[in-house]
Design a protein around this motif. Structure first.
Motif, mmCIF file in Angstrom:
data_model
loop_
_atom_site.group_PDB
_atom_site.id
_atom_site.type_symbol
_atom_site.label_atom_id
_atom_site.label_comp_id
_atom_site.label_asym_id
_atom_site.label_seq_id
_atom_site.Cartn_x
_atom_site.Cartn_y
_atom_site.Cartn_z
ATOM 1 N N LEU A 84 -40.993 124.284 25.951
ATOM 2 C CA LEU A 84 -40.315 125.110 26.587
ATOM 3 C C LEU A 84 -41.255 126.270 27.313
ATOM 4 N N ASP A 85 -42.384 126.413 27.166
ATOM 5 C CA ASP A 85 -43.246 127.235 27.643
ATOM 6 C C ASP A 85 -42.785 128.649 27.088
ATOM 7 N N HIS A 86 -42.381 128.685 25.935
ATOM 8 C CA HIS A 86 -42.329 130.132 25.124
ATOM 9 C C HIS A 86 -41.316 131.024 25.861
ATOM 10 N N PRO A 87 -39.919 130.790 25.787
ATOM 11 C CA PRO A 87 -39.029 131.930 26.655
ATOM 12 C C PRO A 87 -39.296 133.309 26.084
ATOM 13 N N ARG A 118 -37.201 122.312 21.072
ATOM 14 C CA ARG A 118 -36.621 121.811 22.263
ATOM 15 C C ARG A 118 -35.411 122.378 22.546
ATOM 16 N N SER A 119 -34.882 123.470 21.794
ATOM 17 C CA SER A 119 -33.784 124.419 22.082
ATOM 18 C C SER A 119 -34.144 125.558 21.263
ATOM 19 N N VAL A 120 -34.168 126.811 22.443
ATOM 20 C CA VAL A 120 -34.578 128.059 21.561
ATOM 21 C C VAL A 120 -33.470 129.068 22.033
ATOM 22 N N PRO A 121 -32.700 129.636 20.782
ATOM 23 C CA PRO A 121 -31.615 130.389 20.986
ATOM 24 C C PRO A 121 -32.238 131.737 21.207
ATOM 25 N N GLU A 154 -28.743 129.738 25.119
ATOM 26 C CA GLU A 154 -29.692 128.507 24.425
ATOM 27 C C GLU A 154 -30.449 128.154 25.636
ATOM 28 N N ILE A 155 -31.580 128.090 25.644
ATOM 29 C CA ILE A 155 -32.487 127.490 26.606
ATOM 30 C C ILE A 155 -32.974 126.053 26.006
ATOM 31 N N TYR A 156 -32.922 125.178 26.727
ATOM 32 C CA TYR A 156 -33.027 123.671 25.952
ATOM 33 C C TYR A 156 -33.513 122.623 26.992
ATOM 34 N N ARG A 161 -41.673 127.617 34.034
ATOM 35 C CA ARG A 161 -42.088 126.318 33.686
ATOM 36 C C ARG A 161 -42.356 125.436 34.901
ATOM 37 N N PRO A 162 -43.259 125.538 35.402
ATOM 38 C CA PRO A 162 -44.134 124.990 36.642
ATOM 39 C C PRO A 162 -43.572 123.403 36.388
ATOM 40 N N LEU A 163 -43.608 122.746 35.460
ATOM 41 C CA LEU A 163 -43.328 121.240 35.715
ATOM 42 C C LEU A 163 -41.670 121.268 35.860
ATOM 43 N N CYS A 164 -40.757 121.884 35.600
ATOM 44 C CA CYS A 164 -39.659 122.153 35.719
ATOM 45 C C CYS A 164 -39.105 122.229 37.140
ATOM 46 N N ALA A 165 -38.296 121.106 37.516
ATOM 47 C CA ALA A 165 -37.831 121.112 39.227
ATOM 48 C C ALA A 165 -36.219 121.186 39.117
ATOM 49 N N ARG A 166 -35.948 121.281 37.974
ATOM 50 C CA ARG A 166 -34.250 121.704 38.063
ATOM 51 C C ARG A 166 -33.698 122.439 36.862
ATOM 52 N N VAL A 167 -32.778 123.295 36.895
ATOM 53 C CA VAL A 167 -32.144 124.111 35.941
ATOM 54 C C VAL A 167 -30.741 123.308 35.947
#
Length: 268
Positions: free
Chosen positions: A82-85, A147-150, A164-166, A216-222
């Motif tokens: 998750l590229d460290h929120p 994979r899930s960061v509270p 929660e970012i997951y 998160r440059p590899l993330c195209a969608r939230v």
């Protein structure tokens, strides 16, 4: 957000779990073929000393690269998945300076548990009860593979929301929609009544989804999956630049699949 708007936060959390053994996000292992499918490196192989009293039956016949050691799979970290929120830093919003701060159990359990016992929150998160109930929800994320960061949402220096970012593509949610590699999901609740009904939830949803896309440059969608019955929540996502994609039948709720696309970010 108004009492109805309070559900903007509460309605995006996990629904009551009918079959936790099969639907828990953190129970899905990262097999090598999953890494290959999603374009990630397979986990490296590490070694650790064999426990002194370990019996032969407790080890694989293939003891690993060196005698007296057993092969284990190195665990990805939050930075890997998750590229460290926690490193995303503060952002200035219309509501004030906002930052995601990763949860520390000993520091944050009491306040998160108090929020979970708010009836408006409990209706969707189903985590009312003693602090141990909330702790049991947090620990698998804190001890997991990242994979899930509270996180606490801190606005103007005051903790006021839980997030929660997951990795949605590695979540059981991916079984119910056409997931893409690195899809990133959001669960949230607004903790204080004073922050409900004033558009704060919409403002923070946009801010956090911007943080995801910026970091998160590899993330195209939230993505998010609020309960379909929670129309104020769905409305808040729409106002924050998400689009309604589909109705999704999840094990414990019928959800509105909400998506914010990187490509349409400037238009919405």
């Amino acid at each position: 957000m108004a009492p109805a708007d309070a559900h903007t936060g509460t309605g995006t959390g996990p629904a009551p779990e009918a079959d936790k053994a099969t639907e828990d996000t953190l129970d899905l292992p990262l097999f090598e073929e999953v890494h290959m499918l999603f374009g990630e490196d397979a986990p490296a192989t590490a070694t650790r000393p064999k426990p002194p009293n370990a019996s032969a039956s407790s080890e694989s016949d293939d003891a690993g690269p060196a005698a007296g050691t057993q092969a284990i799979m190195s665990r990805p970290t939050a930075s890997d998945l998750l590229d460290h929120p926690g490193d995303w830093g503060p952002v200035t919003t219309q509501a004030g300076v906002f930052q995601l701060v990763p949860v520390r159990l000993e520091r944050d359990l009491a306040v998160i548990s108090r929020w979970m016992n708010d009836p408006a929150v409990a209706a969707f998160w189903a985590l009312a009860g003693s602090e141990s109930v909330t702790a049991d929800h947090l620990r698998p994320q804190l001890d997991g593979d990242g994979r899930s960061v509270p996180c606490l949402g801190v606005l103007a220096g005051v903790p006021m929301s839980y997030w929660e970012i997951y990795r949605a593509d590695l979540d059981p949610l991916a079984r119910h929609y056409p997931a893409r590699p690195h899809d990133t999901g959001i669960h949230l609740l607004i903790g204080g009544v004073n922050n409900r009904g004033r558009g704060v939830g919409t403002t923070l949803l946009r801010a956090v989804s911007d943080l995801v896309l910026d970091n998160r440059p590899l993330c195209a969608r939230v993505v998010a999956e609020p309960d379909l019955r929670n129309t104020p929540s769905v409305s808040a996502f729409l106002s924050a630049g998400f689009r309604f994609s589909a109705e999704v039948e999840l094990p414990d709720k019928r959800a509105a699949l909400m998506i914010r696309d990187r490509t349409h970010r400037a238009q919405l």
